[in-house]
Design an enzyme around this catalytic site. Structure first.
Site, PDB file in Angstrom:
ATOM      1  N   TYR A  69       0.723  -1.186   0.051  1.00 16.90           N
ATOM      2  CA  TYR A  69       0.120  -0.137  -0.103  1.00 16.90           C
ATOM      3  C   TYR A  69       0.720   1.436  -0.014  1.00 16.90           C
ATOM      4  O   TYR A  69       2.157   1.149   0.278  1.00 16.90           O
ATOM      5  CB  TYR A  69      -1.239  -0.083   1.213  1.00 16.90           C
ATOM      6  CG  TYR A  69      -0.882   0.031   2.520  1.00 16.90           C
ATOM      7  CD1 TYR A  69       0.514   0.321   3.147  1.00 16.90           C
ATOM      8  CD2 TYR A  69      -1.799  -0.267   3.314  1.00 16.90           C
ATOM      9  CE1 TYR A  69       0.602   0.247   4.332  1.00 16.90           C
ATOM     10  CE2 TYR A  69      -1.596  -0.438   4.776  1.00 16.90           C
ATOM     11  CZ  TYR A  69      -0.196   0.025   5.420  1.00 16.90           C
ATOM     12  OH  TYR A  69      -0.127  -0.068   6.745  1.00 16.90           O
ATOM     13  N   GLU A  70       0.300   2.382  -0.168  1.00 15.33           N
ATOM     14  CA  GLU A  70       1.004   3.662  -0.751  1.00 15.33           C
ATOM     15  C   GLU A  70       1.928   3.334  -1.682  1.00 15.33           C
ATOM     16  O   GLU A  70       2.846   4.066  -1.763  1.00 15.33           O
ATOM     17  CB  GLU A  70       1.601   4.405   0.695  1.00 15.33           C
ATOM     18  CG  GLU A  70       0.766   4.659   1.692  1.00 15.33           C
ATOM     19  CD  GLU A  70      -0.270   5.322   1.418  1.00 15.33           C
ATOM     20  OE1 GLU A  70      -0.247   6.359   0.505  1.00 15.33           O
ATOM     21  OE2 GLU A  70      -1.564   5.556   1.973  1.00 15.33           O
ATOM     22  N   GLY A  71       1.583   2.583  -2.756  1.00 17.61           N
ATOM     23  CA  GLY A  71       2.253   2.285  -3.743  1.00 17.61           C
ATOM     24  C   GLY A  71       3.480   1.104  -3.421  1.00 17.61           C
ATOM     25  O   GLY A  71       4.378   1.127  -2.728  1.00 17.61           O
TER      26      GLY A  71
END
Lengths: 596, 596
Positions: free
Chosen positions: B437-439
């Site tokens: 998550y968050e890339g």
């Protein structure tokens, strides 16, 4: 998510790398012709794909459960096990005289891989039963063989291995379970065993527990352990089931993975004593158990390979389907993520490691067949030594790599991978047991260092390295970028492994802590170099086939590319590992316990 | 299992490596004296250890659950969040004018680490709220700031980030949610957002959703995305809560880990349209969202470090307690497993990676403070550039290493690690989201290659490498085996990183697929080399302290030993990574899609 057995690769390895045609000529292996083997594997693939694989996710969602001493297994397991046993899959490698198919280990091994790709939690019941059969074949009396082996092969009954106790995880010297002789040839067994896979279930009529325990006058430590047969239901002379024995499942564990497989706590003798019969001689139990354990360790290595293959297939399917973001080189619109280079890198890493581990394990299985069936004793002995060197590598490295592969499988799925529904996360959870049970990777590594390297002064390791060098010479004959790269990395890898073998042989006695600080790294290095060696051998065969215009050119080209990937990404780690082993102990051992 | 914040190491890094005394002199940072910072961290450690940490395992066992559009969070979360907000912990780094403490990021960072060590699932609500505050501070109108920021800081309300949609995971160009202007300054929002962390919960009175959506005439792709505030309950001019807005949680996900943190599917506008207000200007949403995302990416890196520390502490406690098997060098009886060399190796690996990642992240936080608060613009700019280079490394490498650390944590526990009750397995499950998550790590790596390396021709990377070289020169001044080993591996590591930077700068335009095939490996190499650099700096300081007879000698000696371990085990991987990046693309990219 379905499972399609990679039969093409399996048959390539069986025929081209593990030399089925040679195994087929061994006494007792005459039935294992290439055509028969192909037919067996196809049939097994069908059963595993159609019957067992669909139960993998459902078993994880609705695990087996305990109630009042009974265990109800996940929906469909009972019927699938019936089908498995009825079709003869439990008996692939076991003797025909007890109802088995009597096929070589080289043929049983891909079958075991497929079953584990399909469903590790399901496969475990057969894996443990295999171990019980092996132990009885080796150490059981004629009467015990007659009474117990056939029902284990035909699936009427299943088997377990009872080693671990609460205070004795990997340390069998600490086993406390007592066996008190009754004067009538039987013993009463008292104690608690934990982590007993399929220690209780509803898939067969009886469960044959093989149990380590101590007789009253036994010496302390591992030299005072005996092996007993303790059936769940007593077995009459005619094989009929009698009274319930005093062994009871008091609970099962709530685990990270392989949830469908019940992991039992078994209580022996709380109601007067469980009746057991001795296998072989008193105080030789550990020796017999090692027979089970070595077979089981190889089997757990295959679990790693099977799981890795399944995770790979699932990741490939997702990567081909999922459309997301434009290509880094530019594209009109978003593309399937398999087009993105880092997804490609992860898939190649999963694929290359799985193929390498498969090749090494199947080659090991072939060596085991030679070790058991070759008419020449010296040849048997030489092959046995190489096989035994490989067992901890096959167990340790294949399972360690399966964790990485399962991890990459989740990663390829992105956020969807973290959602249980997708199924990728199950492989990540299931994989984590494989580096632990049947001896952690550290225990495999201790075996590799102590019994397999130091004991013979590195002779077997050097003999294997000489074979690697021969492959390097063959690689030099093909002049293209792929083969140049593969050769250069294999040369560096084998040099690193040789340096480590020398280090281990030279230093273990004088400085055991330093050597064992790097033992797991040595195991990994051996896995990478020997796996890379098999990939190099595969590439050479593929090149020959391509040059001869034979067969499936895309398959052979892919094999060369995969070998190239393995060389540049896996073998390239060899020298760093060598450094960490040879120079890394100071950092490992510097701190006092209080500094942690 | 309790959590004890590693305050000694945190303060060492804050003071000696991240130069708090320098940060303390920046305008606006005058309150952050070493004494105050120590007191703040001690207080935070107490709160996290006593209040939040005990909820980690219970939250995992009894996750938040959905019913009729509402989400009930795990037992104790509501009260703990109240305590968290009331004590001012949400506001550590936020401006005093909105009720924050106005402390530097260098002080907030260890607080965030501690909260995440205590409980990642709990910490997420604050992490997302931090992101919302950052975005509003940067792009919000004066009126929006006044209305929304203070309640977000005092914990009356929380914030969310709404990016992902079913068809748009990482690819924000594919966002379809619509924002229709109503002529009164508001917009009606229609669409579905998925994977919304704390998108619905019962821990605060209101939830402020920051939502990416497209206005009717917006250009396609990422240039047509705007950012909107969509509160769960409408907010009156006086801050009072009004009607329920048309945003509803239709389900939450069943996840591998962070189970206490509700991951919502949010439906906007199914009952006439959710009312939203524009943040900043139309079509600049992605730019604003990147502000949140960069803060959140750094924060997720800290989650990795926090999780790694917790897993390490748990493994150390178990290894000291669990007695099993004799020592490899011989011992009278079985010993605590921390005595076994391979357990020691795993613990050192966990410790070394955690300390290195912590040092790199805190140093990054200090650079961020310099970038924001230094009076000299050129200094601000130079520090910002280095900080921005580090963000993808801190996010990507710290989280990747946390997976390995959590995995080793289970392994140290052996069979007990696989039993959920033990708690080690939770870290292994929780860790898996952090690299996603968050890339994902690949997205961080794309950022590192594209925006952070190629765009400036590698100038910032080279400037950092020049600093590494300066440390190498300092290492040469200490003549002992540890420093010789550290220097030799750091020299090799920085040479490998420099070669890779040159490769990336030279080849990305001409052969983007080849470079991006190694982008994640470049990120890992950067993490290892820069983490190793910080460990080397730490060793130099520790040597100076020891020579001066100052402070806790055992701590400083352990720091040097840990740096030595990092060098021989982590930095030693650098050249293999360089090879895989520079020469490994052929193997990655050779197969056609159909060959998979």
């Amino acid at each position: 998510m379905t499972y399609n057995a990679p039969l093409k690769d399996m048959l390539f390895v069986v025929n081209e790398l593990a030399n089925l045609s040679e195994i087929n000529q061994l006494p007792g292996c005459e039935d294992a012709t290439p055509d028969t083997v192909e037919a067996v594997l196809e049939e097994n693939a069908k059963f595993c794909g159609e019957v067992v694989a669909p139960l993998n996710q459902s078993g994880d969602k609705e695990p087996s459960y305990w109630h009042d001493g009974q265990v109800t297994t996940s929906k469909g397991f009972k019927e699938a096990f019936r089908g498995f046993a009825d079709a003869g899959w439990q008996g692939v490698q076991h003797p025909a005289e007890f109802g088995g198919q009597g096929l070589p280990k080289l043929v049983a091994t891909p079958c075991i891989e497929m079953l584990n790709s399909a469903n590790i939690a399901f496969a475990l019941v057969g894996l443990l039963t295999d171990g019980a059969i092996e132990a009885l074949l080796t150490a059981g009396s004629a009467e015990q063989k007659t009474r117990f082996i056939e029902p284990l092969i035909n699936g009427k009954w299943t088997g377990t291995m009872n080693l671990t106790e609460p205070q004795a995880g990997s340390d069998l010297a600490a086993v406390r379970t007592r066996a008190v002789p009754q004067g009538d040839g039987t013993y009463k067994i008292f104690g608690t065993k934990i982590f007993i896979t399929y220690g209780e279930h509803d898939m067969a009529e009886n469960i044959i527990h093989l149990v380590l325990a101590r007789t009253p006058d036994a010496p302390p430590g591992v030299k005072g352990i005996s092996l007993f047969i303790v059936p769940k239901f007593m077995v009459g002379d005619d094989g009929s089931l009698g009274e319930r024995n005093d062994v009871h499942c008091v609970s099962i564990e709530h685990k990270l993975g392989i949830k469908a497989s019940p992991t039992a706590v078994l209580q022996f003798g709380d109601h007067g004593g469980a009746i057991g019969t001795l296998v072989g001689e008193e105080n030789r139990g550990l020796e017999y158990m090692f027979i089970m354990m070595n077979a089981a360790r190889f089997g757990v290595g295959m679990q790693g390979i099977g799981l890795a293959e399944r995770a790979y297939q699932q990741a490939v399917a997702f990567a081909k389907e999922r459309v997301q973001s434009r290509a880094v080189e530019g594209s009109a619109g978003p593309v399937a993520i398999i087009h993105h280079p880092d997804v490609r890198r992860m898939l190649m890493s999963m694929r290359a490691q799985t193929e390498a581990a498969r090749a090494l394990a199947y080659v090991g299985a072939g060596l085991s067949d030679l070790a058991h069936s070759h008419p020449d004793e010296a040849t048997r002995k030489a092959n046995l030594a190489v096989y035994e060197y490989l067992v901890p590598v096959i167990k340790g490295w294949s399972t360690e790599m399966s964790e990485n592969v399962a991890r990459d499988g989740v990663q390829v799925h992105g956020g969807m991978g973290f959602i249980e529904e997708t199924g990728a996360a199950q492989h990540y959870r299931d994989a984590k047991i494989l580096t632990i049970y049947e001896g952690t990777t550290a225990i495999q590594a201790n075996d590799l260092v102590g019994r397999k390297t130091v004991r013979d002064g590195g002779a077997v390791a050097k003999a294997i390295l000489a074979q690697v060098r021969a492959t390097e010479a063959q690689l030099a004959e093909v002049r293209d970028a792929d083969f140049t790269a593969i050769r250069s990395q294999l040369v560096a890898g084998s040099a690193a492994l040789e340096a480590v073998v020398d280090y281990v042989v030279t230093n273990t006695k004088a400085d055991p802590r330093a050597v064992f600080a790097g033992s797991v790294l040595y195991l990994k290095l051996a896995g990478i170099v020997l796996g890379g060696w098999q990939m190099a051998r595969a590439a050479i065969v593929a090149r020959q086939k391509l040059d001869a215009g034979a067969g499936d050119a895309a398959f052979y080209r892919a094999k060369i590319a995969t070998a190239r990937f393995f060389a540049d990404h896996m073998l390239a780690q060899a020298d760093g590992l060598r450094h960490a082993i040879v120079d890394g102990a100071a950092g490992v051992l510097a701190l006092d316990v209080e500094q942690f």
